[in-house]
Write a protein that holds these residues in place. Structure first.
Motif, PDB file in Angstrom:
ATOM      1  N   SER A  55       0.825  -1.211   0.000  1.00  0.00           N
ATOM      2  CA  SER A  55       0.000   0.000   0.000  1.00  0.00           C
ATOM      3  C   SER A  55       0.857   1.259   0.000  1.00  0.00           C
ATOM      4  O   SER A  55       0.406   2.325  -0.446  1.00  0.00           O
ATOM      5  N   ALA A  56       2.102   1.133   0.490  1.00  0.00           N
ATOM      6  CA  ALA A  56       2.999   2.290   0.541  1.00  0.00           C
ATOM      7  C   ALA A  56       3.590   2.630  -0.824  1.00  0.00           C
ATOM      8  O   ALA A  56       4.200   3.701  -0.987  1.00  0.00           O
ATOM      9  N   LEU A  57       3.432   1.735  -1.803  1.00  0.00           N
ATOM     10  CA  LEU A  57       3.929   2.012  -3.143  1.00  0.00           C
ATOM     11  C   LEU A  57       3.132   3.150  -3.764  1.00  0.00           C
ATOM     12  O   LEU A  57       1.907   3.184  -3.684  1.00  0.00           O
ATOM     13  N   ALA A  58       3.837   4.082  -4.366  1.00  0.00           N
ATOM     14  CA  ALA A  58       3.163   5.175  -5.052  1.00  0.00           C
ATOM     15  C   ALA A  58       2.506   4.658  -6.322  1.00  0.00           C
ATOM     16  O   ALA A  58       2.862   3.588  -6.838  1.00  0.00           O
ATOM     17  N   SER A  59       1.546   5.407  -6.826  1.00  0.00           N
ATOM     18  CA  SER A  59       0.840   5.007  -8.046  1.00  0.00           C
ATOM     19  C   SER A  59       1.828   4.799  -9.186  1.00  0.00           C
ATOM     20  O   SER A  59       2.647   5.671  -9.481  1.00  0.00           O
ATOM     21  N   GLY A  60       1.776   3.611  -9.785  1.00  0.00           N
ATOM     22  CA  GLY A  60       2.662   3.301 -10.898  1.00  0.00           C
ATOM     23  C   GLY A  60       4.052   2.851 -10.479  1.00  0.00           C
ATOM     24  O   GLY A  60       4.872   2.502 -11.333  1.00  0.00           O
ATOM     25  N   GLU A  61       4.345   2.850  -9.187  1.00  0.00           N
ATOM     26  CA  GLU A  61       5.665   2.433  -8.711  1.00  0.00           C
ATOM     27  C   GLU A  61       5.775   0.915  -8.770  1.00  0.00           C
ATOM     28  O   GLU A  61       4.846   0.203  -8.403  1.00  0.00           O
ATOM     29  N   PRO A  62       6.911   0.377  -9.238  1.00  0.00           N
ATOM     30  CA  PRO A  62       7.039  -1.084  -9.371  1.00  0.00           C
ATOM     31  C   PRO A  62       7.220  -1.772  -8.026  1.00  0.00           C
ATOM     32  O   PRO A  62       7.644  -1.162  -7.042  1.00  0.00           O
ATOM     33  N   LEU A  63       6.909  -3.070  -7.997  1.00  0.00           N
ATOM     34  CA  LEU A  63       7.069  -3.857  -6.777  1.00  0.00           C
ATOM     35  C   LEU A  63       8.504  -3.821  -6.274  1.00  0.00           C
ATOM     36  O   LEU A  63       8.746  -3.809  -5.063  1.00  0.00           O
ATOM     37  N   SER A  64       9.466  -3.785  -7.186  1.00  0.00           N
ATOM     38  CA  SER A  64      10.878  -3.814  -6.779  1.00  0.00           C
ATOM     39  C   SER A  64      11.256  -2.647  -5.879  1.00  0.00           C
ATOM     40  O   SER A  64      12.270  -2.712  -5.169  1.00  0.00           O
ATOM     41  N   ALA A  65      10.435  -1.583  -5.863  1.00  0.00           N
ATOM     42  CA  ALA A  65      10.745  -0.418  -5.020  1.00  0.00           C
ATOM     43  C   ALA A  65      10.675  -0.765  -3.535  1.00  0.00           C
ATOM     44  O   ALA A  65      11.318  -0.088  -2.714  1.00  0.00           O
ATOM     45  N   VAL A  66       9.919  -1.815  -3.175  1.00  0.00           N
ATOM     46  CA  VAL A  66       9.801  -2.133  -1.748  1.00  0.00           C
ATOM     47  C   VAL A  66      11.136  -2.591  -1.174  1.00  0.00           C
ATOM     48  O   VAL A  66      11.390  -2.438   0.019  1.00  0.00           O
ATOM     49  N   PHE A  67      12.012  -3.139  -2.015  1.00  0.00           N
ATOM     50  CA  PHE A  67      13.279  -3.653  -1.510  1.00  0.00           C
ATOM     51  C   PHE A  67      14.219  -2.533  -1.072  1.00  0.00           C
ATOM     52  O   PHE A  67      15.181  -2.780  -0.335  1.00  0.00           O
ATOM     53  N   ASP A  68      13.969  -1.314  -1.532  1.00  0.00           N
ATOM     54  CA  ASP A  68      14.783  -0.180  -1.110  1.00  0.00           C
ATOM     55  C   ASP A  68      14.365   0.317   0.266  1.00  0.00           C
ATOM     56  O   ASP A  68      15.065   1.113   0.884  1.00  0.00           O
ATOM     57  N   ARG A  69      13.208  -0.168   0.761  1.00  0.00           N
ATOM     58  CA  ARG A  69      12.647   0.346   2.011  1.00  0.00           C
ATOM     59  C   ARG A  69      12.656  -0.657   3.147  1.00  0.00           C
ATOM     60  O   ARG A  69      12.414  -0.292   4.295  1.00  0.00           O
ATOM     61  N   LEU A  70      12.885  -1.916   2.839  1.00  0.00           N
ATOM     62  CA  LEU A  70      12.787  -2.964   3.853  1.00  0.00           C
ATOM     63  C   LEU A  70      14.161  -3.504   4.209  1.00  0.00           C
ATOM     64  O   LEU A  70      14.465  -4.675   4.011  1.00  0.00           O
ATOM     65  N   ARG A  71      14.999  -2.659   4.745  1.00  0.00           N
ATOM     66  CA  ARG A  71      16.385  -3.053   4.986  1.00  0.00           C
ATOM     67  C   ARG A  71      16.693  -3.380   6.446  1.00  0.00           C
ATOM     68  O   ARG A  71      17.664  -4.056   6.731  1.00  0.00           O
ATOM     69  N   THR A  72      15.890  -2.889   7.379  1.00  0.00           N
ATOM     70  CA  THR A  72      16.181  -3.115   8.790  1.00  0.00           C
ATOM     71  C   THR A  72      15.607  -4.453   9.249  1.00  0.00           C
ATOM     72  O   THR A  72      14.617  -4.934   8.688  1.00  0.00           O
ATOM     73  N   PRO A  73      16.199  -5.068  10.287  1.00  0.00           N
ATOM     74  CA  PRO A  73      15.798  -6.413  10.701  1.00  0.00           C
ATOM     75  C   PRO A  73      14.307  -6.641  10.910  1.00  0.00           C
ATOM     76  O   PRO A  73      13.806  -7.689  10.482  1.00  0.00           O
ATOM     77  N   PRO A  74      13.539  -5.733  11.541  1.00  0.00           N
ATOM     78  CA  PRO A  74      12.111  -6.039  11.724  1.00  0.00           C
ATOM     79  C   PRO A  74      11.353  -6.248  10.421  1.00  0.00           C
ATOM     80  O   PRO A  74      10.373  -6.987  10.384  1.00  0.00           O
ATOM     81  N   GLU A  75      11.803  -5.575   9.363  1.00  0.00           N
ATOM     82  CA  GLU A  75      11.098  -5.677   8.094  1.00  0.00           C
ATOM     83  C   GLU A  75      11.663  -6.761   7.182  1.00  0.00           C
ATOM     84  O   GLU A  75      11.099  -7.040   6.129  1.00  0.00           O
ATOM     85  N   ARG A  76      12.763  -7.377   7.577  1.00  0.00           N
ATOM     86  CA  ARG A  76      13.408  -8.308   6.665  1.00  0.00           C
ATOM     87  C   ARG A  76      12.598  -9.580   6.431  1.00  0.00           C
ATOM     88  O   ARG A  76      12.692 -10.186   5.366  1.00  0.00           O
ATOM     89  N   SER A  77      11.809  -9.997   7.405  1.00  0.00           N
ATOM     90  CA  SER A  77      10.978 -11.173   7.179  1.00  0.00           C
ATOM     91  C   SER A  77       9.930 -10.877   6.112  1.00  0.00           C
ATOM     92  O   SER A  77       9.596 -11.738   5.289  1.00  0.00           O
ATOM     93  N   VAL A  78       9.421  -9.634   6.108  1.00  0.00           N
ATOM     94  CA  VAL A  78       8.493  -9.202   5.067  1.00  0.00           C
ATOM     95  C   VAL A  78       9.213  -9.184   3.723  1.00  0.00           C
ATOM     96  O   VAL A  78       8.711  -9.682   2.710  1.00  0.00           O
TER      97      VAL A  78
END
Length: 227
Positions: A12-35
């Protein structure tokens, strides 16, 4: 909060038209790594399914086996899968982003490769396109060739798995060195170690098969050496 709720939030945090691969730039810290790990396996699995041109029921079932997807969560898993398949970015771009996300730590990348092998073999056939895909992903991840060969030896039933390849050792090594390699693999694949690497609970169960393969390989080698 379930992992699928957290995945939904990430999408849901992806901007309109933003690709799925963009989430990998945001999920770098340990709590989010399982996601991130879950999204990465599904996304690369989708790219791999596209590589061999087929998406079988067995492959869908394999996703469920790896992640224990409940009926109410299937829509989120399907959303990740479809976003990855529709993304114009190639699988190599995904693999590079995933490598950067895990800070070049080999453990989670090996775990991710194992999930992909599990999905590739779900239909009982190891397609040449899947082999080329997985070998290229492993290369981008920077995994040693012995690691890739070990994974392939465990999952692809074209011949009896070579116990030396499974442990990442050679027959020329001393028994002490082989034993050390085996013990290292056992430590690295303990459930606590896998959780610390950021694997979601749904994926830690893959370690059960891995530990069986590792211990079986050690047993075969130790008996052979003693003979």
């Amino acid at each position: 909060m379930s992992i699928w709720t957290r995945i939904s939030d990430a999408l849901s945090a992806l901007a309109s038209g933003e690709p799925l691969s963009a989430v990998f730039d945001r999920l770098r810290t340990p709590p989010e790594r399982s996601v991130a790990f879950t999204i990465a396996v599904i996304a690369l699995g989708a790219k791999m399914a596209k590589a061999d041109g087929l998406v079988t029921r067995d492959e869908v079932t394999a996703f469920r086996e790896v992640f224990q997807i409940a009926a109410e969560d299937e829509a989120q898993a399907a959303r990740v899968f479809n976003l990855a398949r529709q993304d114009v970015a190639g699988f190599e771009d995904y693999a590079r982003k995933i490598k950067a996300m895990f800070d070049r730590t080999e453990g989670p990348l090996c775990d991710l490769m194992e999930g992909l092998f599990h999905i590739a073999m779900a239909d009982g056939t190891y397609h040449p396109a899947e082999d080329a895909f997985l070998e290229r992903v492993a290369d981008i991840f920077g995994l040693p060739d012995r690691e890739f060969r070990s994974l392939r030896a465990r999952f692809v039933p074209d011949a009896a798995p070579d116990p030396y390849s499974v442990l990442g050792v050679t027959p020329e090594m001393t028994m002490d060195d082989i034993r050390s390699a085996w013990k290292k693999l056992v430590r690295e694949n303990h459930p606590d170690a896998l959780t610390a690497r950021g694997l979601p609970e749904e994926a830690v169960k893959m370690a059960e098969r891995r530990m069986n393969d590792i211990n079986r390989a050690w047993e075969e080698i130790s008996k052979g050496k003693a003979a």
